[in-house]
Scaffold this motif. Structure first.
Motif, PDB file in Angstrom:
ATOM      1  N   ARG A   1       0.829  -1.212   0.000  1.00  0.00           N
ATOM      2  CA  ARG A   1       0.000   0.000   0.000  1.00  0.00           C
ATOM      3  C   ARG A   1       0.855   1.250   0.000  1.00  0.00           C
ATOM      4  O   ARG A   1       1.981   1.254   0.491  1.00  0.00           O
ATOM      5  CB  ARG A   1      -0.979   0.007   1.176  1.00  0.00           C
TER       6      ARG A   1
ATOM      7  N   ALA B   1       0.318   5.046   1.428  1.00  0.00           N
ATOM      8  CA  ALA B   1      -0.648   5.535   2.414  1.00  0.00           C
ATOM      9  C   ALA B   1      -0.368   6.964   2.879  1.00  0.00           C
ATOM     10  O   ALA B   1       0.015   7.195   4.014  1.00  0.00           O
ATOM     11  CB  ALA B   1      -0.644   4.581   3.615  1.00  0.00           C
ATOM     12  N   PRO B   2      -0.577   7.937   2.004  1.00  0.00           N
ATOM     13  CA  PRO B   2      -0.311   9.316   2.433  1.00  0.00           C
ATOM     14  C   PRO B   2      -1.352   9.824   3.443  1.00  0.00           C
ATOM     15  O   PRO B   2      -2.491   9.343   3.450  1.00  0.00           O
ATOM     16  CB  PRO B   2      -0.408  10.118   1.131  1.00  0.00           C
ATOM     17  N   SER B   3      -0.913  10.750   4.267  1.00  0.00           N
ATOM     18  CA  SER B   3      -1.837  11.438   5.171  1.00  0.00           C
ATOM     19  C   SER B   3      -2.113  12.803   4.569  1.00  0.00           C
ATOM     20  O   SER B   3      -1.168  13.568   4.355  1.00  0.00           O
ATOM     21  CB  SER B   3      -1.197  11.620   6.550  1.00  0.00           C
TER      22      SER B   3
ATOM     23  N   GLU C   1      -4.742   8.048   4.757  1.00  0.00           N
ATOM     24  CA  GLU C   1      -4.622   7.936   6.209  1.00  0.00           C
ATOM     25  C   GLU C   1      -5.020   9.251   6.867  1.00  0.00           C
ATOM     26  O   GLU C   1      -4.186   9.993   7.384  1.00  0.00           O
ATOM     27  CB  GLU C   1      -3.201   7.493   6.580  1.00  0.00           C
TER      28      GLU C   1
ATOM     29  N   TYR D   1      -2.317   6.951  14.597  1.00  0.00           N
ATOM     30  CA  TYR D   1      -1.702   6.326  13.422  1.00  0.00           C
ATOM     31  C   TYR D   1      -1.464   4.832  13.633  1.00  0.00           C
ATOM     32  O   TYR D   1      -1.871   4.009  12.805  1.00  0.00           O
ATOM     33  CB  TYR D   1      -0.376   7.059  13.103  1.00  0.00           C
TER      34      TYR D   1
ATOM     35  N   VAL E   1      -3.513   2.102  11.363  1.00  0.00           N
ATOM     36  CA  VAL E   1      -2.731   1.421  10.334  1.00  0.00           C
ATOM     37  C   VAL E   1      -2.656  -0.091  10.603  1.00  0.00           C
ATOM     38  O   VAL E   1      -2.704  -0.895   9.669  1.00  0.00           O
ATOM     39  CB  VAL E   1      -1.333   2.090  10.222  1.00  0.00           C
TER      40      VAL E   1
ATOM     41  N   ARG F   1       7.794   1.501   3.824  1.00  0.00           N
ATOM     42  CA  ARG F   1       7.630   2.862   4.326  1.00  0.00           C
ATOM     43  C   ARG F   1       8.974   3.400   4.781  1.00  0.00           C
ATOM     44  O   ARG F   1       9.955   2.664   4.851  1.00  0.00           O
ATOM     45  CB  ARG F   1       6.596   2.912   5.450  1.00  0.00           C
TER      46      ARG F   1
ATOM     47  N   ILE G   1      10.055   5.817  10.456  1.00  0.00           N
ATOM     48  CA  ILE G   1       9.043   5.211  11.328  1.00  0.00           C
ATOM     49  C   ILE G   1       9.316   3.730  11.583  1.00  0.00           C
ATOM     50  O   ILE G   1       8.392   2.961  11.896  1.00  0.00           O
ATOM     51  CB  ILE G   1       7.597   5.464  10.840  1.00  0.00           C
TER      52      ILE G   1
HETATM   53  N1  GLU Z   1       0.496   7.875   6.636  1.00  0.00           N
HETATM   54  C1  GLU Z   1       1.894   7.658   6.797  1.00  0.00           C
HETATM   55  C2  GLU Z   1       2.660   8.810   6.165  1.00  0.00           C
HETATM   56  O1  GLU Z   1       2.089   9.667   5.553  1.00  0.00           O
HETATM   57  C3  GLU Z   1       2.313   6.347   6.164  1.00  0.00           C
HETATM   58  C4  GLU Z   1       2.930   5.432   7.130  1.00  0.00           C
HETATM   59  C5  GLU Z   1       2.862   3.953   6.735  1.00  0.00           C
HETATM   60  O2  GLU Z   1       3.059   3.645   5.548  1.00  0.00           O
HETATM   61  O3  GLU Z   1       2.606   3.138   7.592  1.00  0.00           O
HETATM   62  O4  GLU Z   1       3.846   8.886   6.285  1.00  0.00           O
END
Ligand code: GLU
Length: 302
Positions: free
Chosen positions: A19, A21-23, A55, A191, A195, A209, A213
């Motif tokens: 995936r 997954a932008p916020s 996200e 988050y 997630v 990712r 993180i």
């Molecule tokens: N929503 C997170 C971000 O924008 C993505 C983190 C993930 O892929 O778990 O950095």
């Protein structure tokens, strides 16, 4: 034509699902392009399916116009997903704010391991002292069980996983963050909670990712266990490097390059291939800055 490919990557089974997954808390920038390069490059090379998830769990910071702009920029750049959010104006099962029942259900399931907490960030800092890296929760409210936050008890367990780039990883979330915050005082899901639930529910088995993180992964694994989620035996992890300034590999990207949105680059006359090439070069995936299109990315990893 790609001059040199440096993104060596071990072989993965075919048919995985990953995936992006932008916020939607801001506009798309080169840092997102860097993530997309890894997600699309590795997925296309290994025949994995790509899911585009929004996200927007933090409704205090997310805005629909950012989402619309992110979707438009991704299309312009040529990053098309196989499944996921396509239209900011329509409900989608892949937008976090559209499926809160899923989180409520998961929270019910976790019931025996959760408690209410009243501590603010300031309270925690005052009690536990200044934190060097991050806030560590001391379990103060475990027996009080009152307040607007919801936390999961995190007994001291070691979480191990293999990262396809960084190798064997060992993390002890109880020592790093303590009992994990699932829902905050504004009623927003966190988050890590959102997630984890989504990755299980959406059958994600290739998680790519940023290495910034990396420490979230142990927490998500511990949460997955208490949620009774499937084992991670078939789940692959890869935490990618972040953009670096090309002049000095040690240095993070300049603030200007980091904060310039894709829309601004575009307005300055840059083409999608220029921006993908720029990000790939700054990731160290290319020897020199050259044009690369989204559909050529697997060449960087083969
Ligand atoms: N929503 C997170 C971000 O924008 C993505 C983190 C993930 O892929 O778990 O950095």
């Amino acid at each position: 034509m790609i001059p040199s490919s440096k993104g060596q990557f071990p072989s993965l089974p075919i048919g995985l699902r990953t995936r992006f997954a932008p916020s939607p808390t801001g506009y798309l920038h080169l840092g997102h392009v860097a993530s997309a390069i890894y997600v699309w490059g590795i997925a296309r090379l290994h025949g994995a399916e790509i899911l585009l998830r929004m996200e927007d769990h933090d409704q205090g910071r997310c805005r629909r116009h950012y989402e619309a702009s992110i979707l438009e920029n991704l299309r312009w750049l040529g990053f098309s997903a196989d499944i996921g959010v396509t239209d900011a104006d329509k409900p989608s099962p892949y937008r976090q704010s559209n499926h809160s029942e899923r989180y409520e259900e998961a929270l019910d399931q976790l019931h025996a391991s959760t408690y209410r907490c009243q501590c603010s960030r300031k309270d925690i800092l005052e009690r536990t002292g200044t934190q060097l890296h991050e806030l560590w929760y001391d379990g103060y409210c475990r027996s009080i069980d009152r307040g607007p936050n919801i936390r999961a008890k995190f007994p001291r367990e070691i979480q191990r996983f293999h990262d396809h780039r960084l190798g064997a990883q060992t993390q002890t979330p109880a020592d790093q963050c303590g009992d994990l915050l699932l829902k905050d005082r504004d009623g927003f899901w966190t988050y890590n909670f959102a997630v984890t639930v989504d990755d299980i529910k959406e059958g994600i088995n290739l998680i790519i990712r940023g290495e910034d993180i990396l420490s979230a992964t142990g927490r998500q694994l511990q949460l997955r266990q208490i949620l009774g989620g499937p084992s991670i035996a078939g789940v692959h992890f890869m935490h990618h490097p972040l953009l670096r300034s090309p002049e000095n590999a040690e240095q993070k990207l300049s603030k200007r390059d980091r904060s310039t949105s894709i829309g601004e680059w575009k307005a300055q006359g840059y083409a999608p291939e220029d921006l993908i090439g720029k990000a790939a070069f700054q990731l160290g995936l290319l020897d020199r800055e050259t044009k690369v299109s989204a559909h050529e990315l697997e060449g960087l990893f083969s």
